[in-house]
Write a protein that holds these residues in place. Sequence first.
Motif, short mmCIF file in Angstrom:
data_model
loop_
_atom_site.label_atom_id
_atom_site.label_comp_id
_atom_site.label_asym_id
_atom_site.label_seq_id
_atom_site.Cartn_x
_atom_site.Cartn_y
_atom_site.Cartn_z
N LYS A 51 34.83 45.16 43.23
CA LYS A 51 35.96 44.76 44.08
C LYS A 51 35.92 43.25 44.28
CE LYS A 51 33.64 45.64 48.50
NZ LYS A 51 32.32 45.89 47.91
N GLN A 52 36.98 42.71 44.84
CA GLN A 52 37.07 41.27 45.06
C GLN A 52 35.89 40.79 45.89
OE1 GLN A 52 40.91 39.63 46.25
NE2 GLN A 52 41.90 41.54 45.61
N GLY A 53 35.31 39.66 45.47
CA GLY A 53 34.20 39.07 46.19
C GLY A 53 32.83 39.60 45.83
N ASP A 54 32.74 40.65 45.03
CA ASP A 54 31.44 41.19 44.64
C ASP A 54 30.69 40.17 43.77
OD1 ASP A 54 31.57 43.59 45.94
OD2 ASP A 54 32.10 44.78 44.18
N LYS B 222 35.59 37.72 36.59
CA LYS B 222 36.44 36.62 37.06
C LYS B 222 37.87 37.10 37.31
CE LYS B 222 36.15 32.47 35.36
NZ LYS B 222 37.47 32.48 34.75
N ASN B 223 38.42 37.89 36.37
CA ASN B 223 39.79 38.38 36.52
C ASN B 223 39.95 39.25 37.77
OD1 ASN B 223 40.40 37.09 34.15
ND2 ASN B 223 40.76 38.94 32.95
N GLY B 224 38.91 39.99 38.11
CA GLY B 224 38.98 40.93 39.22
C GLY B 224 38.59 40.34 40.56
N GLY B 225 38.39 39.03 40.62
CA GLY B 225 38.05 38.39 41.89
C GLY B 225 36.59 38.49 42.26
N GLY B 226 35.74 38.86 41.31
CA GLY B 226 34.30 38.89 41.56
C GLY B 226 33.67 37.52 41.34
N ILE B 227 32.38 37.44 41.63
CA ILE B 227 31.63 36.20 41.49
C ILE B 227 30.55 36.43 40.43
CG2 ILE B 227 30.17 34.50 42.65
CD1 ILE B 227 31.49 35.50 45.31
N CYS C 267 32.27 30.17 34.53
CA CYS C 267 31.20 30.83 35.27
C CYS C 267 30.25 29.75 35.79
CB CYS C 267 30.45 31.82 34.36
SG CYS C 267 29.07 32.68 35.16
#
Length: 432
Positions: free
Chosen positions: A217-220, A240-245, A264
């Motif tokens: 999920k976003q921010g993971d 990156k596309n999914g809002g992860g880190i 990255c």
Amino acid sequence: MTLAQAVVAGAEPAELERLEVPSVYRAAHLRKDEVGTFEQDAVDKDVRRTLHVGEVPMPELGEDEVLIAVMASAINFNTVWSAMFEPIPTFAFLERFGRTDPRHDLPTHVLGSDAAGVVVRTGRAVRRWRVGDRVVTSPAYVDGEDPVIQHDGMLAADLRAWGFETNFGGLADYAVVKATQLLAKPRHLSWEEAACNMLCASTAYRMLVGERGARMKQGDVVLLWGATGGLGGYGVQLVKNGGGIPVGVVSSPEKAELLRRMGCPHVVDRSQFEDLTDEKAWRRLGAEVRRLVGEDPAIVFEHTGRETFGASVYVARRGGAVVTCGSSTGYAHAYDNRHLWMKLKRIIGSHGANYQECHEVNRLISLGLVHPTLSSVYPLAEAARAARAVQLNQHVGKVGVLALAPAEGLGVEDHALRERVGEERLRLFRTS
């Protein structure tokens, strides 16, 4: 004009249907009589000794199958395993398959689990594909009559990896696939760019995004081993596309720079941790990730196996997940189970991708949202040399192989989308 020549020339479907299918074709293959080649050589199982390129017999086409004229293919690590005859010779798979489909049990095994090309024949039960269609292949070979595939094709009892556990794979001028393996070729990509994606991109998609994976999920924060490799290069893009880190683990300054050019910013140099089977190294790795991003990973993207698995279980955050799809450094994993059960972590097994997941990731590629990780291209005649480069980890991303395509850069149809995406993104791994 031969069928192959007509395909290369861009002939119309009627012309392709009129021309005769050859009785033999050129393919990268193994020989059953060479299975014992490495029994006395445990030091260097050089795949150039066992991977041959030459003529093999053309099989008959099943009613739910399609014959593709292959323009380009790619090397995957299963090609290397096959040519090393590890963990078991793949002829054992073909013998077992041969009990229900004798075509596959042959003294030669044509390898390759990726391909892009042109449909030149269809079985009588094929409805959605026509001669002349430009396609890419997904690697899961399943029985369409098994009820479980309506839920998840990867649970099918007879699931096979095409070109690894089946014959007639993609490292050849022609390949036989089920109609349920086909997807439309992304129109802005060349043949070799289109051919390199599906196995690794779809595997990474299922691991990270799909309903049966880690469900990022976003921010993971996601720690990715081998972040510039075939799997990792797609994993970083999906995070990156999914809002992860993404936090990428690599083994050289050159690979670290490539990661940064991918967007990255958080990079871990694996070489600073000498023995990743030692808990002291796990602790140092965890401290480095927290230094970079301020917290432990919600997800660890695992495919390296024995050398890293204990570290992966340790560094995942409380309630986090380790999602694994392979064990390139060994299958027998050791980890401290206290760090798993007492901190309520999960280990998720993930294998390949089902047809819907392949469709979803191919859509992302076709929209220009996920890009090829192609780094080098070899002619089919040099398939053994290409596989050797992967065996020795001398590559980044994916290694492509030209089959019928006479040169690189051919097959692009949507030049406007290609221009919008930009050559720099599409060729990022080529300039590393």
